[in-house]
Design a protein around this motif. Structure first.
Motif, mmCIF file in Angstrom:
data_model
loop_
_atom_site.group_PDB
_atom_site.id
_atom_site.type_symbol
_atom_site.label_atom_id
_atom_site.label_comp_id
_atom_site.label_asym_id
_atom_site.label_seq_id
_atom_site.Cartn_x
_atom_site.Cartn_y
_atom_site.Cartn_z
ATOM 1 N N ASP A 1 36.914 -5.580 54.894
ATOM 2 C CA ASP A 1 35.769 -5.385 54.003
ATOM 3 C C ASP A 1 34.464 -5.618 54.770
ATOM 4 O OD1 ASP A 1 37.475 -4.898 51.892
ATOM 5 O OD2 ASP A 1 37.382 -6.947 51.120
ATOM 6 N N PHE A 2 34.449 -6.641 55.595
ATOM 7 C CA PHE A 2 33.278 -6.950 56.424
ATOM 8 C C PHE A 2 32.958 -5.792 57.367
ATOM 9 C CE2 PHE A 2 31.846 -8.654 60.562
ATOM 10 C CZ PHE A 2 30.624 -9.193 60.193
ATOM 11 N N LEU A 3 33.982 -5.231 57.999
ATOM 12 C CA LEU A 3 33.769 -4.120 58.930
ATOM 13 C C LEU A 3 33.280 -2.874 58.193
ATOM 14 C CD1 LEU A 3 36.859 -4.640 61.249
ATOM 15 C CD2 LEU A 3 34.463 -4.953 61.865
ATOM 16 N N ARG A 4 33.789 -2.638 56.987
ATOM 17 C CA ARG A 4 33.293 -1.510 56.182
ATOM 18 C C ARG A 4 31.809 -1.677 55.871
ATOM 19 N NH1 ARG A 4 38.215 -2.543 53.432
ATOM 20 N NH2 ARG A 4 39.780 -0.891 53.705
ATOM 21 N N GLU A 5 31.436 -2.893 55.478
ATOM 22 C CA GLU A 5 30.044 -3.152 55.134
ATOM 23 C C GLU A 5 29.133 -3.006 56.353
ATOM 24 O OE1 GLU A 5 30.098 -7.035 53.509
ATOM 25 O OE2 GLU A 5 31.353 -6.494 51.789
ATOM 26 N N GLN A 6 29.592 -3.465 57.487
ATOM 27 C CA GLN A 6 28.765 -3.458 58.690
ATOM 28 C C GLN A 6 28.677 -2.078 59.331
ATOM 29 O OE1 GLN A 6 26.972 -6.169 59.921
ATOM 30 N NE2 GLN A 6 27.578 -7.076 57.971
ATOM 31 N N LEU A 7 29.786 -1.352 59.370
ATOM 32 C CA LEU A 7 29.849 -0.093 60.116
ATOM 33 C C LEU A 7 29.786 1.143 59.229
ATOM 34 C CD1 LEU A 7 32.638 -1.045 62.698
ATOM 35 C CD2 LEU A 7 30.165 -1.439 62.834
ATOM 36 N N GLY A 8 29.882 0.964 57.920
ATOM 37 C CA GLY A 8 29.788 2.097 57.001
ATOM 38 C C GLY A 8 30.865 3.130 57.257
ATOM 39 N N ASP A 9 30.473 4.392 57.261
ATOM 40 C CA ASP A 9 31.427 5.480 57.483
ATOM 41 C C ASP A 9 31.983 5.481 58.899
ATOM 42 O OD1 ASP A 9 31.032 6.328 54.897
ATOM 43 O OD2 ASP A 9 29.529 7.844 55.429
ATOM 44 N N GLY A 10 31.418 4.655 59.764
ATOM 45 C CA GLY A 10 31.923 4.574 61.131
ATOM 46 C C GLY A 10 33.224 3.818 61.242
ATOM 47 N N PHE A 11 33.619 3.117 60.169
ATOM 48 C CA PHE A 11 34.876 2.355 60.214
ATOM 49 C C PHE A 11 35.967 3.110 59.475
ATOM 50 C CE2 PHE A 11 37.701 -1.129 58.600
ATOM 51 C CZ PHE A 11 38.234 -1.465 59.837
ATOM 52 N N ILE A 12 37.055 3.369 60.169
ATOM 53 C CA ILE A 12 38.226 4.042 59.602
ATOM 54 C C ILE A 12 39.323 3.000 59.443
ATOM 55 C CG2 ILE A 12 39.930 5.872 59.904
ATOM 56 C CD1 ILE A 12 37.959 7.179 61.887
ATOM 57 N N ALA A 13 39.658 2.657 58.196
ATOM 58 C CA ALA A 13 40.653 1.620 57.927
ATOM 59 C C ALA A 13 42.009 2.248 57.614
ATOM 60 C CB ALA A 13 40.209 0.747 56.760
ATOM 61 N N VAL A 14 43.034 1.759 58.295
ATOM 62 C CA VAL A 14 44.415 2.155 58.014
ATOM 63 C C VAL A 14 45.150 0.890 57.585
ATOM 64 C CG1 VAL A 14 46.544 3.133 58.939
ATOM 65 C CG2 VAL A 14 44.322 3.996 59.733
ATOM 66 N N GLU A 15 45.489 0.803 56.303
ATOM 67 C CA GLU A 15 46.111 -0.396 55.748
ATOM 68 C C GLU A 15 47.475 -0.036 55.166
ATOM 69 O OE1 GLU A 15 42.818 -3.311 54.251
ATOM 70 O OE2 GLU A 15 42.262 -1.310 53.545
ATOM 71 N N LEU A 16 48.484 -0.780 55.592
ATOM 72 C CA LEU A 16 49.875 -0.441 55.309
ATOM 73 C C LEU A 16 50.544 -1.503 54.444
ATOM 74 C CD1 LEU A 16 50.750 0.550 58.972
ATOM 75 C CD2 LEU A 16 50.274 2.125 57.103
ATOM 76 N N ASP A 17 51.550 -1.076 53.686
ATOM 77 C CA ASP A 17 52.338 -1.986 52.858
ATOM 78 C C ASP A 17 53.466 -2.612 53.678
ATOM 79 O OD1 ASP A 17 50.894 -1.460 50.457
ATOM 80 O OD2 ASP A 17 52.014 0.417 50.208
ATOM 81 N N ASP A 18 53.989 -3.731 53.200
ATOM 82 C CA ASP A 18 55.098 -4.389 53.887
ATOM 83 C C ASP A 18 56.295 -3.460 54.047
ATOM 84 O OD1 ASP A 18 53.571 -6.620 54.015
ATOM 85 O OD2 ASP A 18 54.948 -7.930 52.914
ATOM 86 N N ALA A 19 56.537 -2.641 53.030
ATOM 87 C CA ALA A 19 57.693 -1.745 53.067
ATOM 88 C C ALA A 19 57.590 -0.715 54.190
ATOM 89 C CB ALA A 19 57.846 -1.034 51.723
ATOM 90 N N ASP A 20 56.386 -0.552 54.763
ATOM 91 C CA ASP A 20 56.190 0.407 55.838
ATOM 92 C C ASP A 20 56.611 -0.139 57.198
ATOM 93 O OD1 ASP A 20 55.022 2.056 53.915
ATOM 94 O OD2 ASP A 20 53.013 1.293 54.318
ATOM 95 N N ALA A 21 56.832 -1.463 57.296
ATOM 96 C CA ALA A 21 57.115 -2.097 58.576
ATOM 97 C C ALA A 21 58.579 -1.961 58.959
ATOM 98 C CB ALA A 21 56.740 -3.574 58.521
ATOM 99 N N ASN A 22 58.827 -1.981 60.241
ATOM 100 C CA ASN A 22 60.197 -1.931 60.755
ATOM 101 C C ASN A 22 60.965 -3.161 60.272
ATOM 102 O OD1 ASN A 22 62.558 -1.868 62.270
ATOM 103 N ND2 ASN A 22 61.537 -1.128 64.106
#
Length: 279
Positions: free
Chosen positions: A219-240
């Protein structure tokens, strides 16, 4: 047993060339492979493990030069995996590594609002690799302990593709560390300007449940970098599910390298960022 482990570690590195780089009196070994624009792969704890090397090979296969600085640990050794070196070996290796990191002046582990001194060396390495490898610029991937280093490297115009994979510094549970990352205010201001005026894109990767990378940090990086920050957030079920630890390492330990898997799509997104910005 010790000799066997050394031989096994060396075998994992056999297709990489070992060199060294010095800047301002600081020297570190590095391992390189491939051709094309440079991507600096900065390993997570416990160091340049076989899975980190596998990720580097994927970068090479995509048409880039992978450059892995050796900052800590034993290159090629899976020191955090008891199946590889035994429980006693893992405990000994990790305790030794933790002690060395805590006393090292190159890393800022607990403080907020600071860039680790080693980032200055990494910036110099990126400039040198750009001269050597060509392309429009350089990419970098920091992981866990080194995740924020890639952001600090983006102060320089030569850094065009910084990737923060599970950036974990400053370590919790220090109050207030959720809404910050290991970069100085001055360096962060420079990166913000680059995002706003130059179109710099900073990619961040995390599992949503990862207590080492709280959602507040993204959230901090989104606020600071705006559209320059690309967030990829994954669920636990996605992990090996075969990994030995809870979901954390998106591109290495918890990667499921199969088409259609969310972690594989995250890896593909990272490679695509390199193609879009460096070639």
């Amino acid at each position: 047993m010790l000799v066997d482990l050394k031989a096994e570690a060396a075998a994992h590195l056999i297709d990489f060339t070992k060199e060294s780089f010095t800047s301002d009196g600081v020297t570190h070994d590095l391992y390189r492979k491939g051709t094309g624009p440079a991507v600096i792969v900065i390993a997570e704890i416990p160091g340049i493990t076989p899975k980190v090397l596998d990720f580097a090979r994927k970068v090479v296969d995509a048409g880039f030069t992978a450059v892995l600085p050796h900052l800590f640990g034993t290159p090629g050794l899976d020191a955090a995996n008891p199946k590889a070196i035994g429980y006693a070996g893992t405990a000994k290796s990790m305790a030794k590594l933790a002690g060395s990191l805590c006393v090292s002046r190159e890393f800022t582990i607990l403080a907020t609002g600071k860039s680790s001194p080693v980032v200055t060396w990494l910036r110099a390495l990126a400039r040198k690799e750009h001269e050597r490898c060509g392309g429009k610029g350089v990419g970098a991937v920091g992981m866990c302990f080194t995740g924020g280093f890639a952001l600090g490297m983006a102060v320089d115009d030569v850094m065009l593709a910084p990737v923060l994979s599970q950036p974990s510094l400053p370590f919790r549970p220090i109050p207030g560390t959720g809404r910050t990352i290991d970069i100085s205010p001055q360096d962060l201001d420079t990166v913000k300007v680059r995002c706003a005026k130059q179109g710099l894109k900073v990619m961040g990767l995390r599992f949503k449940s990862d207590f080492m990378v709280p959602g507040e940090r993204f959230d901090f990086l989104r606020e600071q970098l705006g559209d320059g920050f690309i967030a990829v957030e994954l669920d636990d079920a996605d992990a090996n599910p075969d990994a030995l630890t809870p979901p954390h390492s998106v591109l290495t330990e918890h990667l499921i390298d199969e088409p259609g898997q969310p972690t594989r799509r995250a890896l593909d997104d990272v490679i695509q960022l390199f193609h879009d910005t460096l070639v």
